[in-house]
Design an enzyme around this catalytic site. Structure first.
Site, PDB file in Angstrom:
ATOM      1  N   CYS A 108     -42.572 -71.475  22.052  1.00 39.91           N
ATOM      2  CA  CYS A 108     -42.617 -72.730  21.286  1.00 39.91           C
ATOM      3  C   CYS A 108     -43.839 -72.828  20.370  1.00 39.91           C
ATOM      4  O   CYS A 108     -43.858 -73.639  19.446  1.00 39.91           O
ATOM      5  CB  CYS A 108     -42.586 -73.927  22.231  1.00 39.91           C
ATOM      6  SG  CYS A 108     -41.058 -74.032  23.155  1.00 39.91           S
ATOM      7  N   ASN A 138     -35.754 -80.089  21.482  1.00 41.29           N
ATOM      8  CA  ASN A 138     -36.810 -79.076  21.399  1.00 41.29           C
ATOM      9  C   ASN A 138     -36.203 -77.809  20.775  1.00 41.29           C
ATOM     10  O   ASN A 138     -35.405 -77.124  21.421  1.00 41.29           O
ATOM     11  CB  ASN A 138     -37.351 -78.800  22.805  1.00 41.29           C
ATOM     12  CG  ASN A 138     -38.466 -77.753  22.818  1.00 41.29           C
ATOM     13  OD1 ASN A 138     -38.677 -77.053  21.841  1.00 41.29           O
ATOM     14  ND2 ASN A 138     -39.151 -77.647  23.940  1.00 41.29           N
ATOM     15  N   HIS A 144     -45.324 -79.907  17.881  1.00 41.80           N
ATOM     16  CA  HIS A 144     -44.126 -79.311  18.481  1.00 41.80           C
ATOM     17  C   HIS A 144     -43.419 -80.405  19.272  1.00 41.80           C
ATOM     18  O   HIS A 144     -44.059 -81.193  19.973  1.00 41.80           O
ATOM     19  CB  HIS A 144     -44.530 -78.157  19.401  1.00 41.80           C
ATOM     20  CG  HIS A 144     -43.409 -77.703  20.274  1.00 41.80           C
ATOM     21  ND1 HIS A 144     -42.166 -77.365  19.766  1.00 41.80           N
ATOM     22  CD2 HIS A 144     -43.314 -77.543  21.628  1.00 41.80           C
ATOM     23  CE1 HIS A 144     -41.373 -77.018  20.770  1.00 41.80           C
ATOM     24  NE2 HIS A 144     -42.043 -77.124  21.902  1.00 41.80           N
TER      25      HIS A 144
HETATM   26  O1  UT7 Z   1     -41.479 -76.562  24.616  1.00 42.34           O
HETATM   27  C1  UT7 Z   1     -42.101 -75.872  25.645  1.00 42.34           C
HETATM   28  C2  UT7 Z   1     -42.784 -76.758  26.536  1.00 42.34           C
HETATM   29  N1  UT7 Z   1     -41.854 -77.540  27.345  1.00 42.34           N
HETATM   30  C3  UT7 Z   1     -42.213 -78.728  27.743  1.00 42.34           C
HETATM   31  O2  UT7 Z   1     -43.273 -79.141  27.329  1.00 42.34           O
HETATM   32  C4  UT7 Z   1     -41.398 -79.471  28.733  1.00 42.34           C
HETATM   33  C5  UT7 Z   1     -42.313 -80.163  29.691  1.00 42.34           C
HETATM   34  N2  UT7 Z   1     -41.657 -80.886  30.778  1.00 42.34           N
HETATM   35  C6  UT7 Z   1     -40.918 -81.991  30.571  1.00 42.34           C
HETATM   36  O3  UT7 Z   1     -40.673 -82.384  29.441  1.00 42.34           O
HETATM   37  C7  UT7 Z   1     -40.444 -82.767  31.770  1.00 42.34           C
HETATM   38  O4  UT7 Z   1     -41.082 -82.283  32.921  1.00 42.34           O
HETATM   39  C8  UT7 Z   1     -38.899 -82.716  31.978  1.00 42.34           C
HETATM   40  C9  UT7 Z   1     -38.206 -83.514  30.894  1.00 42.34           C
HETATM   41  C10 UT7 Z   1     -38.425 -81.273  31.983  1.00 42.34           C
HETATM   42  C11 UT7 Z   1     -38.520 -83.339  33.330  1.00 42.34           C
HETATM   43  O5  UT7 Z   1     -39.011 -84.677  33.385  1.00 42.34           O
HETATM   44  P1  UT7 Z   1     -39.788 -85.188  34.679  1.00 42.34           P
HETATM   45  O6  UT7 Z   1     -40.064 -86.603  34.472  1.00 42.34           O
HETATM   46  O7  UT7 Z   1     -40.946 -84.253  34.877  1.00 42.34           O
HETATM   47  O8  UT7 Z   1     -38.696 -85.034  35.787  1.00 42.34           O
HETATM   48  P2  UT7 Z   1     -38.731 -84.145  37.116  1.00 42.34           P
HETATM   49  O9  UT7 Z   1     -38.569 -82.706  36.794  1.00 42.34           O
HETATM   50  O10 UT7 Z   1     -39.899 -84.545  37.948  1.00 42.34           O
HETATM   51  O11 UT7 Z   1     -37.407 -84.641  37.838  1.00 42.34           O
HETATM   52  C12 UT7 Z   1     -37.249 -86.006  38.258  1.00 42.34           C
HETATM   53  C13 UT7 Z   1     -35.857 -86.180  38.810  1.00 42.34           C
HETATM   54  C14 UT7 Z   1     -35.448 -85.103  39.818  1.00 42.34           C
HETATM   55  O12 UT7 Z   1     -34.664 -85.712  40.800  1.00 42.34           O
HETATM   56  P3  UT7 Z   1     -35.311 -86.121  42.229  1.00 42.34           P
HETATM   57  O13 UT7 Z   1     -35.837 -84.848  42.804  1.00 42.34           O
HETATM   58  O14 UT7 Z   1     -36.401 -87.110  41.913  1.00 42.34           O
HETATM   59  O15 UT7 Z   1     -34.154 -86.705  42.965  1.00 42.34           O
HETATM   60  C15 UT7 Z   1     -34.585 -84.170  39.020  1.00 42.34           C
HETATM   61  O16 UT7 Z   1     -33.633 -83.488  39.822  1.00 42.34           O
HETATM   62  O17 UT7 Z   1     -34.902 -86.095  37.746  1.00 42.34           O
HETATM   63  C16 UT7 Z   1     -33.887 -85.143  38.101  1.00 42.34           C
HETATM   64  N3  UT7 Z   1     -33.394 -84.530  36.864  1.00 42.34           N
HETATM   65  C17 UT7 Z   1     -32.386 -85.033  36.146  1.00 42.34           C
HETATM   66  N4  UT7 Z   1     -31.601 -86.103  36.332  1.00 42.34           N
HETATM   67  C18 UT7 Z   1     -30.665 -86.352  35.411  1.00 42.34           C
HETATM   68  C19 UT7 Z   1     -33.884 -83.415  36.234  1.00 42.34           C
HETATM   69  N5  UT7 Z   1     -33.167 -83.196  35.115  1.00 42.34           N
HETATM   70  C20 UT7 Z   1     -32.229 -84.186  35.043  1.00 42.34           C
HETATM   71  C21 UT7 Z   1     -31.230 -84.496  34.115  1.00 42.34           C
HETATM   72  N6  UT7 Z   1     -30.483 -85.585  34.331  1.00 42.34           N
HETATM   73  N7  UT7 Z   1     -31.015 -83.750  33.007  1.00 42.34           N
END
Ligand code: UT7
Length: 334
Positions: A115, A291, A261
Site C-alpha cells: 500500500c 482501499n 493512503h
Molecule cells: O492498507 C494497508 C493497511 N491496512 C489497514 O490499515 C487496515 C487496518 N485495520 C483496519 O482497518 C481494521 O482493523 C479492520 C477494518 C480490518 C477491522 O476493524 P476492527 O474495528 O479492528 O474490527 P476487529 O477486527 O476487531 O473485529 C471486530 C468484530 C469481530 O467480531 P467479534 O470477535 O467481536 O465477535 C469480527 O469478527 O467484527 C467482526 N468482523 C466483521 N463483522 C461484520 C470483522 N469483519 C467483519 C465484517 N462484517 N466484514
C-alpha cells in the site's frame, strides 16, 4: 546550473466500471453495510472486469495523466509502476504499459511496497529526476486487489477495491536552492520537496499474501491482523508526517491538503487528530474507492485536483503504510 526538482505536470486516474456495494457484498459473505460503514467508512468499491488486468488500468490512468500534462507518450523516458498485483510474475506492469503506449525506449520497471508503493515509486522517480537521469517520468499506482482477496474472509474482502492513478513528473530547474531536506526556505519551490521512506521487515506477518512464485504454485490471498495494523498505522503515519514537515521547516498548519493512503476512515481521523489537522483538509475517497493499495493516493489526488480543491502553489502532503511493513510520505508544492 541550478539543482533539478521534479514538478508534477499532470495527473489522471481510472476506475473499472463495475461497482460492488456493501449491500451486494452482504449477500455473498456474513457482513452488513452498517458494519462496513461504521468500522471503515467504505460504501462501495470498483472491481475489474474479467479480462481486465492491472496493466489495462495503469495504461488508462497514464493516458489521462499525459493528456492532463499536455504531453504525449514519446515525451516519457521512464515509467515506474507501483503494484502488488502485477498481471504476471514478469514482465513488469511498467513494461506492459510502455508497450501499450507504443514506446520502445527509455526505462520501465515496477516497485513493490504494497500500500506504500506509490510513495516509494514517487521517491524513486524523484531521485532519478534529481540525478539528471530521467526528464519525464510516469509514476503509476495500479492494483487489481480483487484478484488476491479471499472472498470467504469477511475481515479482509470488504476492505479493498481496484483502480489506478498516475502522475507525470518533469525535470525543472529549482532556482530556490537545494530541493528538500533543508530548513532553509526551499518550501516555496514548486514540485516534490522531499520524500521519506521506512520499512520494518520483522512485521511481515501482520499483512502479507500467502502465496507467490517461489513459495507455492498459487498467487495466494491477502492475510491481515487488522487491529495490530491499525494501531501501528496511526503511530507510524503520525511519525512520518512529523518527520516530513520538520525536514522542510514547516508545521502541520502550513499543509493545505493531506492526501493519505485510504485504508480506513478511522485511521485517517485518528492520524489527523494526533497531528491536530482539521478533517476538512484531508482528502477522503475511501467511501467510494475502498482501499486500492498503491493506487489510492494518485486516485485521491486526481479527484481533488479535478474538483478544484488542490490549487497551484498549495502544499500537498501524501502518506501511506502497508505490507512489509512499509511506510512513507512525500511533500509537494503543487
Ligand atoms: O492498507 C494497508 C493497511 N491496512 C489497514 O490499515 C487496515 C487496518 N485495520 C483496519 O482497518 C481494521 O482493523 C479492520 C477494518 C480490518 C477491522 O476493524 P476492527 O474495528 O479492528 O474490527 P476487529 O477486527 O476487531 O473485529 C471486530 C468484530 C469481530 O467480531 P467479534 O470477535 O467481536 O465477535 C469480527 O469478527 O467484527 C467482526 N468482523 C466483521 N463483522 C461484520 C470483522 N469483519 C467483519 C465484517 N462484517 N466484514
Amino acid at each position: 546550473m541550478n539543482p533539478l526538482i521534479s514538478k508534477i505536470a499532470g495527473c489522471g486516474s481510472y476506475l473499472p466500471q463495475r461497482v460492488l456495494t456493501n449491500d451486494e457484498l452482504a449477500t455473498k459473505v456474513d457482513t452488513s453495510d452498517a458494519w462496513i460503514v461504521e468500522r471503515t467508512g467504505i460504501h462501495q468499491r470498483h472491481i475489474a472486469a474479467e479480462g481486465e488486468f492491472t496493466s489495462d488500468l495503469a495504461f488508462k490512468a497514464a493516458e489521462r495523466a499525459l493528456a492532463d500534462a499536455g504531453l504525449v507518450a514519446k515525451d516519457v523516458d521512464m515509467i515506474v509502476v507501483a503494484t502488488t498485483t502485477p498481471d504476471n510474475t514478469f514482465p513488469s506492469v511498467a513494461t506492459q504499459v510502455q508497450a501499450k503506449l507504443g514506446l520502445g525506449n527509455g526505462a520501465a520497471f515496477d516497485v513493490q511496497a504494497a500500500c506504500s508503493g506509490f510513495i516509494y515509486g514517487l521517491a524513486v522517480a524523484d531521485n532519478f529526476v534529481k540525478a539528471g537521469q530521467a526528464r519525464t517520468v510516469l509514476v503509476i499506482g495500479a492494483e487489481t486487489m480483487s484478484r488476491i482477496l479471499d472472498w470467504k474472509d469477511r475481515a479482509t474482502c470488504v476492505l479493498f477495491g481496484d483502480g489506478a492513478g498516475a502522475v507525470v513528473l518533469v525535470a525543472a530547474e529549482n532556482d530556490l536552492g537545494n530541493p528538500g531536506h533543508s530548513r532553509t526556505g526551499n518550501s516555496e519551490a514548486r514540485g516534490i520537496l522531499s520524500t521519506h521512506l521506512h520499512s520494518d521487515g520483522s512485521l511481515a506477518d501482520l499483512l502479507y499474501v500467502d502465496g507467490g512464485p517461489s513459495t507455492s504454485q498459487a498467487t495466494g490471498y491477502l492475510r491481515m491482523q487488522g487491529r495490530e495494523v491499525f494501531r501501528r498505522a496511526v503511530v507510524n503515519l503520525t511519525d512520518v508526517v512529523l518527520e516530513t514537515i520538520a525536514a522542510n521547516g514547516l508545521t502541520a498548519d502550513d499543509i493545505d491538503w493531506v492526501v493519505p493512503h485510504q485504508a480506513n476512515k478511522r485511521i485517517l481521523d485518528g492520524t489527523a487528530r494526533k497531528l491536530k489537522l482539521p478533517p476538512e483538509r484531508i482528502v477522503v475517497t475511501i467511501d467510494r474507492h475502498a482501499n486500492t493499495s498503491a493506487a489510492s493516493i494518485p486516485l485521491a489526488l486526481d479527484v481533488a485536483v479535478r474538483d478544484g480543491r488542490i490549487k497551484d502553489g498549495q502544499l500537498i502532503l501524501m502518506e501511506a503504510m502497508g505490507g512489509g511493513m512499509t511506510w512513507g510520505a512525500g511533500l509537494v508544492r503543487w
